[in-house]
Write an enzyme that holds these catalytic residues in place. Structure first.
Site, mmCIF file in Angstrom:
data_model
loop_
_atom_site.group_PDB
_atom_site.id
_atom_site.type_symbol
_atom_site.label_atom_id
_atom_site.label_comp_id
_atom_site.label_asym_id
_atom_site.label_seq_id
_atom_site.Cartn_x
_atom_site.Cartn_y
_atom_site.Cartn_z
ATOM 1 N N LYS A 97 6.924 -18.467 69.476
ATOM 2 C CA LYS A 97 6.773 -17.549 68.696
ATOM 3 C C LYS A 97 7.649 -17.427 67.557
ATOM 4 C CE LYS A 97 4.671 -13.988 71.930
ATOM 5 N NZ LYS A 97 4.674 -13.150 72.884
ATOM 6 N N LYS B 271 -5.539 -24.382 71.128
ATOM 7 C CA LYS B 271 -5.750 -23.034 72.029
ATOM 8 C C LYS B 271 -6.211 -21.705 71.298
ATOM 9 C CE LYS B 271 -3.185 -19.283 73.744
ATOM 10 N NZ LYS B 271 -2.379 -18.300 74.363
ATOM 11 N N LYS C 82 -4.888 -15.433 68.670
ATOM 12 C CA LYS C 82 -4.945 -14.379 67.630
ATOM 13 C C LYS C 82 -3.909 -14.980 66.747
ATOM 14 C CE LYS C 82 -5.203 -11.234 70.922
ATOM 15 N NZ LYS C 82 -4.262 -10.173 71.786
#
Ligand code: ADP
Ligand code: TRP
Length: 321
Positions: A110, A189, A192
């Site tokens: 992230k 993958k 979002k």
């Protein structure tokens, strides 16, 4: 057996969420006592728009109920309606070694994607451990990317039990190999945050366009494709088409003479039909939001009473009560 899973309201739900987590969760409803929730506290680590969170939360509720979550079989609620979970997070955080969190891939990924490294983002797995442990969960159905978080949960539970005496049930992740990682329209993958999603309830034209724009190689139509099973559209087709149909299309591609345009059209048709019944259910729910709110508040009350029992046990064990 108690089953638990959560999903963040951080954007429209997609085929990765559906096949990786929602479908297994819906199927598990018949095998035990299921607790499913909308992880709105967790979404605060990456989504900073209040209105968007409110809207996404309702959308996740609609999506999940439309996809077969049954209020009679499952307890369905919003994470923040059980504030006890944040209190338990503190207790757990005090027995969580820094190194355990520093090793988490999800945190590193992230940050690499540009999400600011806040304390909340770093301690995200401790809140997730609390989600799982506060309901005495045995089984946690998730996609492969969440496996490490469930392992962290186990480590935290073991540590707490060693320190204060047996308090928590040690949970297990439940990951389906065949759909552990659903690929997105770019082959990575589906996520979002990668902009490569096919939404479960996307608008017809927009999804058709996304599917038709999947990039394929430049081999001519007539050329046999011995690696047909690696084709992205074939992989997605296997999820939404009946097995014999997907196999037949794969063989046609392998043999040569079946064009990528036709393949993508076939994928779109099957995707659209696969979710037709759920789409109709979703429209009904959308017209009856009072019902949806009622399901969530009923779920919250049931979840909360369970959470209070386990929190009390943990407070007693650790000398707080
Ligand atoms: P996203 O990566 O789109 O933000 P989330 O992290 O909110 O998705 O994931 C919610 C649930 O869906 C988790 O259980 C996760 O493992 C599962 N999931 C998400 N994307 C995929 C995927 N591409 N394949 C399989 N499971 C997935
Ligand atoms: N971290 C999970 C995700 O991003 C969502 C989640 C929060 C969760 N708490 C959980 C999943 C507890 C399973 C169990 O997908």
């Amino acid at each position: 057996m108690r089953i638990l899973s959560g999903i963040q309201p951080s954007g429209a739900l997609h085929l990765g969420n559906y096949f990786g987590m929602m479908k297994p969760a819906v199927e598990l409803q018949d095998q035990g006592e299921a607790y499913y929730f909308i992880a709105n506290y967790h979404s605060m680590t990456s989504l900073f728009d209040a209105e968007e969170r409110r809207k996404n939360t309702l959308d996740v509720a609609l999506d999940f109920l439309a996809c077969g979550l049954d209020r009679k079989k499952s307890v369905f609620f919003r994470q923040s309606d059980v504030p006890e979970v944040t209190e338990l997070t503190w207790l757990l955080g005090t027995v969580t070694p820094m190194g355990l969190l520093e090793r988490c891939h999800s945190y590193k990924d992230k940050i690499a994607k540009g999400i600011s490294p806040s304390h909340g983002l770093f301690s995200y797995p401790v809140l997730m451990a609390s989600d799982i442990l506060i309901y005495d969960s045995n089984v946690v159905p998730v996609g492969r990317d969440q496996k490490q978080h469930v392992e962290v949960t186990r480590d935290i539970a073991i540590k707490f039990n060693e320190q204060y005496g047996t308090t928590f049930v040690i949970p297990e992740p439940r990951i389906r190999d065949e759909v552990a990682v659903v690929p997105g329209t770019d082959g990575q993958k589906m996520s979002k945050s990668y902009g490569n999603t096919i939404e479960i309830f996307g608008e017809e034209k927009a999804i058709r366009k996304k599917i038709m724009s999947i990039v394929m190689d430049s081999r001519p139509v007539t050329e046999p494709k011995p690696d047909a099973e690696k084709n992205l559209a074939i992989q997605l087709l296997k999820l939404v088409a009946p097995e014999p149909t997907a196999k037949e299309i794969e063989e046609r591609l392998r043999a040569g003479g079946f064009g990528y345009g036709d393949l993508k059209k076939t994928l779109f048709e099957h995707y659209w039909n696969y979710f037709a019944a759920a789409r109709a259910r979703r429209a009904e729910l959308q017209a009856n939001l009072d019902y949806v709110h009622q399901v969530l508040s009923e779920g919250a009350a049931r979840a909360r009473s369970m959470a209070q029992t386990v929190l009390t046990r943990a407070k007693r064990a650790s000398g707080l009560d």
